[in-house]
Write an enzyme that holds these catalytic residues in place. Structure first.
Site, PDB file in Angstrom:
ATOM      1  N   CYS A 115       0.879  -1.133   0.046  1.00  0.00           N
ATOM      2  CA  CYS A 115      -0.113   0.185  -0.108  1.00  0.00           C
ATOM      3  C   CYS A 115       0.831   1.126   0.025  1.00  0.00           C
ATOM      4  O   CYS A 115       1.335   1.683  -1.117  1.00  0.00           O
ATOM      5  CB  CYS A 115      -1.196   0.055   1.190  1.00  0.00           C
ATOM      6  SG  CYS A 115      -2.320   1.070   0.643  1.00  0.00           S
TER       7      CYS A 115
ATOM      8  N   HIS B 295      -3.498  -4.762   0.024  1.00  0.00           N
ATOM      9  CA  HIS B 295      -2.851  -5.386   1.367  1.00  0.00           C
ATOM     10  C   HIS B 295      -3.087  -6.850   1.402  1.00  0.00           C
ATOM     11  O   HIS B 295      -3.978  -7.565   1.732  1.00  0.00           O
ATOM     12  CB  HIS B 295      -3.790  -4.834   2.580  1.00  0.00           C
ATOM     13  CG  HIS B 295      -3.569  -3.489   2.941  1.00  0.00           C
ATOM     14  ND1 HIS B 295      -2.339  -2.953   3.431  1.00  0.00           N
ATOM     15  CD2 HIS B 295      -4.118  -2.403   2.625  1.00  0.00           C
ATOM     16  CE1 HIS B 295      -2.472  -1.884   3.886  1.00  0.00           C
ATOM     17  NE2 HIS B 295      -3.658  -1.256   3.036  1.00  0.00           N
TER      18      HIS B 295
ATOM     19  N   GLU C 148      -1.377  -8.970   2.931  1.00  0.00           N
ATOM     20  CA  GLU C 148      -1.381  -9.659   4.417  1.00  0.00           C
ATOM     21  C   GLU C 148      -2.703  -9.963   4.922  1.00  0.00           C
ATOM     22  O   GLU C 148      -2.707 -10.867   5.575  1.00  0.00           O
ATOM     23  CB  GLU C 148      -0.491  -8.776   5.119  1.00  0.00           C
ATOM     24  CG  GLU C 148      -1.218  -7.232   5.645  1.00  0.00           C
ATOM     25  CD  GLU C 148      -1.189  -6.190   4.554  1.00  0.00           C
ATOM     26  OE1 GLU C 148      -0.745  -6.516   3.329  1.00  0.00           O
ATOM     27  OE2 GLU C 148      -0.942  -5.065   5.123  1.00  0.00           O
TER      28      GLU C 148
HETATM   29  N1  GLN Z   1      -1.779   6.870   3.029  1.00  0.00           N
HETATM   30  C1  GLN Z   1      -1.996   5.992   1.644  1.00  0.00           C
HETATM   31  C2  GLN Z   1      -3.470   6.247   1.148  1.00  0.00           C
HETATM   32  O1  GLN Z   1      -4.205   6.805   1.893  1.00  0.00           O
HETATM   33  C3  GLN Z   1      -1.815   4.538   2.075  1.00  0.00           C
HETATM   34  C4  GLN Z   1      -2.445   3.748   2.900  1.00  0.00           C
HETATM   35  C5  GLN Z   1      -2.109   2.454   3.446  1.00  0.00           C
HETATM   36  O2  GLN Z   1      -1.165   2.218   3.294  1.00  0.00           O
HETATM   37  N2  GLN Z   1      -3.093   1.808   3.929  1.00  0.00           N
HETATM   38  O3  GLN Z   1      -3.679   5.809  -0.034  1.00  0.00           O
END
Ligand code: GLN
Length: 545
Positions: free
Chosen positions: A390, A521, A523
């Site tokens: 992410c 994600h 994970e």
């Molecule tokens: N801050 C980033 C976004 O909002 C990544 C979010 C995250 O890593 N879950 O896109």
């Protein structure tokens, strides 16, 4: 299978929090599954927050996300991993969400103009949610964990729901108290008094536990079991010893040493159909005996109050690393690296070379960002296996834009809205939410499909052209820069089927052994016996370093 089985198990905590109630809940689910029953698990959090999305991870641990986009407590991740089931929004509730639906129903005249009261309407709403979760998950047994500990003012209405249900269906409800037996640091005997007080507290709410799981640093001796049984008014065989273990996957195996599944089934008037914990015994054995290790660093920032908070903030990442390592019969050795250290002292970047692989997980805001970007640069130049998750993918895109594509000052508009090259920018539908200060449950959340490009590392990991992965973000790769970055050698190996949103970036194998990062994600979908394909390939490459 008789269709009409509908049973309820409740798990409450006594003495103190953080003794592994969530793992106990999930493990009870697992051992009942091993007896041939379809089980689902629910979590009730006593917070007024409607969901877990707006809570700070250093205070509350990781925000777990379900396929349907529900943002929930990290325990839900333990349930999914141990039960190997995808759960739904029905499986998670908070005080806030329950009140919200009761109030909405009342406003819609669903109570037919009656006076709506805290008791019975709030407990009834809790019970109806559990019933919904049973139906939605096609389950026969619902295990519901009540957050916090008995005696806390804020979970009294959940205890009331248990009391109401037990009164109506005494053969269908089992109440389990997970307690803790402290001992003084001189190694003297385990103390049972706090457990006795916890049971008194339950008694004053009109409840008597059917089973007490006694968490302690060591297994319980006969004398202690006897003492708890006598003073807490239960049978000795209903006191289950739950000593500390090296690995949560040992817990189901341990519970069965005290025949917990048969005990619960008997109380629920059910007969076991099968017995199948072999895989779990083998896993527990592997973890305890293998000498092979894989050293992985996690560059993060949610360090807050030390190691405990850390493991909580990144629990799914840690578990996903474990699953992949076990697949290759190795134990992971995970170390924490504070991204801000690289900002203060860039010479520390060299320390990254001692790991076989580095994960840069998700995050928000500007703290530690430049440290992570310089870590990514170091990993890219020194060919150290790298998996970005992410924010990790967004920062890898920024690093590549700055260092390789010549876009000096490239950034995400999350950190620098004035950047000359906004290579990571806000998703159009998110702009309005932010402008309206509408933060709760408004990110791009839950499962979305992605197409995988043939001939890439991602494809060799997934071995399929279309995947589905869980998301939680507001920003994305800015489509205006995709062509330019591709020309400079960055590979977009996963994207939304309409090619608008970039989902995976990587570098070709000739350039780097493993440089892969995803907008989603991975994970969140890894399971003990089904390691996530990206984590699996990452660990596979790391083991070769
Ligand atoms: N801050 C980033 C976004 O909002 C990544 C979010 C995250 O890593 N879950 O896109």
């Amino acid at each position: 299978m008789p269709k009409d089985i509908k049973k309820y198990i409740f798990i409450v905590g006594g003495v103190m929090s953080g003794v592994g109630k969530g793992v106990a809940t999930a493990s009870i689910g697992r051992i009942l599954q091993s007896r041939g029953f379809e089980v689902t698990a629910l979590k009730i959090d006593p917070y007024v927050n409607v969901d877990a999305g707006t809570m700070n991870p250093t205070e509350h641990g990781e925000v777990f996300v379900l396929n349907d986009g529900t943002e929930c407590d990290q325990d839900m991740g333990n349930y999914e991993r141990l039960l190997d089931r995808d759960l739904t929004g029905e499986n998670y509730m908070t005080t806030g969400s329950i009140y919200l639906s009761v109030i909405n129903k009342e406003r819609n005249l669903e109570y037919g103009g009656k006076c709506v009261e805290v008791v019975p309407h709030i407990p009834l709403e809790v019970i109806s949610r559990i019933d919904k979760a049973l139906v939605k998950n096609k389950a026969e047994i619902a295990i519901t964990e009540i957050g916090g500990t008995v005696g806390e003012y804020q979970n009294i209405l959940f205890l009331e729901a248990i009391r109401m249900l037990k009164l109506k269906k005494s053969d269908d409800v089992v109440l389990v108290l997970v307690s803790h037996l402290p001992s003084l640091s001189d190694g003297s005997e385990l103390k049972t008094k706090p457990t006795q007080y916890a049971v008194r507290t339950l008694n004053s709410a009109g409840l008597q536990p059917d089973i007490i799981i006694a968490r302690a640093s060591v297994p319980l001796d006969k004398k202690r079991k006897n003492k708890i049984a006598f003073n807490c008014n239960i049978k000795e065989q209903d006191v289950i010893s739950a000593p500390d273990v090296n690995n949560i996957y040992e817990v189901p195996v341990n519970f069965e040493k005290d025949d917990l599944s048969l005990n619960i089934l008997e109380k629920l008037k059910l007969k076991p159909k099968t017995r199948d914990l072999k895989k779990w015994r083998q896993l527990a054995n592997l973890v305890n005996t293998t000498k092979k290790t894989v050293e992985i660093g996690i560059v993060g920032k949610y360090f807050g109050t030390g190691n405990f908070i850390l493991t909580d903030s990144y629990i799914s990442v840690i578990e996903a690393i474990k699953h992949a390592a076990y697949f290759y019969k190795a134990n992971p050795v995970i170390e924490w690296i504070d991204a801000e250290e690289f900002e203060k002292n860039p010479a520390k970047l060299k320390g990254l070379s001692k790991y076989r692989g580095i994960v840069i997980p998700g995050g928000f805001g500007s703290r530690g960002v430049e440290g992570k970007i310089s870590a990514i640069k170091y990993l890219r130049l020194n060919k150290i296996p790298f998996l970005g998750l992410c924010y990790g993918m967004q920062l890898a895109t920024i690093e590549y834009s700055r260092s390789v594509a010549g876009l000096k000052g490239a950034h995400t508009t999350e950190v620098n809205p004035e950047t000359p090259y906004p290579v990571i920018d806000i998703l159009p539908e998110q702009k309005k939410h932010l402008a309206d200060k509408n933060y709760g449950a408004t990110m791009r959340l839950g499962a979305y499909p992605a197409a995988i490009k043939k001939g890439t590392i991602a494809y060799s990991a997934y071995k399929e052209p279309l995947i589905s992965e869980r998301h939680r973000h507001r920003y994305e790769v800015n489509p205006e820069y995709i062509e330019k970055l591709e020309k400079k050698g960055l590979v977009f190996s996963g994207f939304s089927p309409n090619r608008r949103l970039m989902e995976i970036i990587e570098l070709p194998k000739e350039k780097h052994p493993f440089f892969v990062a995803s907008q989603f994600h991975p994970e969140l979908k890894s399971r003990p016996f089904k390691p996530h394909p990206l984590f699996r390939e990452f660990i596979n490459t790391a083991l070769k370093k």
